[in-house]
Design an enzyme around this catalytic site. Structure first.
Site, PDB file in Angstrom:
ATOM      1  CB  ALA A 198      69.389  42.389  51.554  1.00 46.21           C
ATOM      2  CB  VAL A 215      70.342  45.464  43.764  1.00 46.85           C
ATOM      3  CG1 VAL A 215      70.136  43.986  44.092  1.00 46.85           C
ATOM      4  CG2 VAL A 215      69.052  46.072  43.235  1.00 46.85           C
ATOM      5  CB  CYS A 216      73.669  43.063  45.993  1.00 48.26           C
ATOM      6  SG  CYS A 216      74.749  41.748  46.582  1.00 48.26           S
ATOM      7  CB  THR A 217      78.080  44.888  47.000  1.00 49.12           C
ATOM      8  OG1 THR A 217      78.085  44.356  45.668  1.00 49.12           O
ATOM      9  CG2 THR A 217      78.241  43.760  48.003  1.00 49.12           C
ATOM     10  N   GLY A 218      75.718  47.193  45.675  1.00 46.47           N
ATOM     11  CA  GLY A 218      75.593  48.505  45.043  1.00 46.47           C
ATOM     12  C   GLY A 218      75.550  49.617  46.074  1.00 46.47           C
TER      13      GLY A 218
END
Length: 258
Positions: free
Chosen positions: A196, A145-148
């Protein structure tokens, strides 16, 4: 003085129980080990959600809400060490029930994103990256998730793949790694599913729920958690946001992080 049990009181009790059950709040017998992680049911997926210092709160908890409703599923928070792990704001902590060494084989691994401090530290943490690579060898799906997705890329798992990430990190992802950025809510590339920023993890989790079971089960989970987003402002798409709004959004994130 004792009060007689009448049909009316029984009906009231039944109605109350039914109402609570509808909300998932009906009383249940106390478990023998209430503080122990829930074990998977027969054939249910083992889902591990990685926590590390400075993650964004909704990144792990949003998908956990969805995935924990899968029949027979076991969802466990995992970190380098057992215990509370604090978010990027420092205000909230989520408890990791298992350490990396205790996690065992997982069917699904989810890596959340974080603020700059947290994600950079995770990308440079060789113990964490080694565990992610080792765990990925046995997963059915490895997700972020996200910047993961930056953490997965740092572990070398997204080489040559399509992926998404937080909008402000897209250029960094493409320039630093052999990854093609796709501006979608979630992107599936082989067994890797990236989402995102932050709230997009809910969309990814519902897609993953369908992949692990079927569309009807995922639809039922979406209704169970009443996920029908209708935000009061039409400002969630960075592609249509003004430069001023994007700058203000990033400043709010920066100022709220420790």
């Amino acid at each position: 003085m004792t009060h007689p049990t009448t049909r009316r009181t029984l009906l009231r009790g039944s109605a109350a129980t039914a109402a609570l059950a509808t909300a998932g709040l009906a009383a249940r017998p106390a478990a023998a080990h209430a503080d122990a992680p829930r074990k998977p049911g027969a054939g249910g997926p083992r889902i591990g959600i990685l926590l590390y210092d400075g993650y964004s709160l909704l990144d792990p908890t949003g998908p956990a809400e969805v995935l924990s409703r899968l029949p027979g599923a076991s969802v466990t928070m995992v970190a380098e060490r057992r215990g509370p792990v604090r978010t990027d704001t420092g205000d909230v902590a989520v408890v990791a029930d298992r350490s990396l060494a205790e996690a065992g084989r997982l069917d699904v691994l989810l890596v959340p994103g974080a603020g700059n401090r947290g994600v950079i530290a995770a990308m440079e943490n060789q113990t964490l990256l080694k565990w992610i690579r080792a765990t990925d060898r046995h997963t059915r799906f490895t997700t972020s998730v996200c910047t993961g997705s930056l953490v997965l890329a740092a572990a070398g798992l997204l080489d040559g793949r399509r992926a998404t990430t937080y909008w402000a990190s897209a250029e960094y992802l493409e320039k630093t790694y052999d990854v093609t950025y796709v501006p979608e809510r979630f992107v599936e590339s082989g067994k890797f599913i990236t989402s995102a920023g932050v709230s997009a993890g809910l969309d990814m989790a519902l897609h993953l729920a369908a992949r692990l079971t079927d569309d009807d089960t995922a639809r039922a989970i979406q209704l169970a958690v009443e996920y029908d987003p209708r935000p009061p402002f039409d400002s969630g798409d960075w592609r249509r946001a003004s430069a001023e709004l994007k700058a203000r959004a990033l400043k709010l994130l920066e100022d709220s992080q420790v």
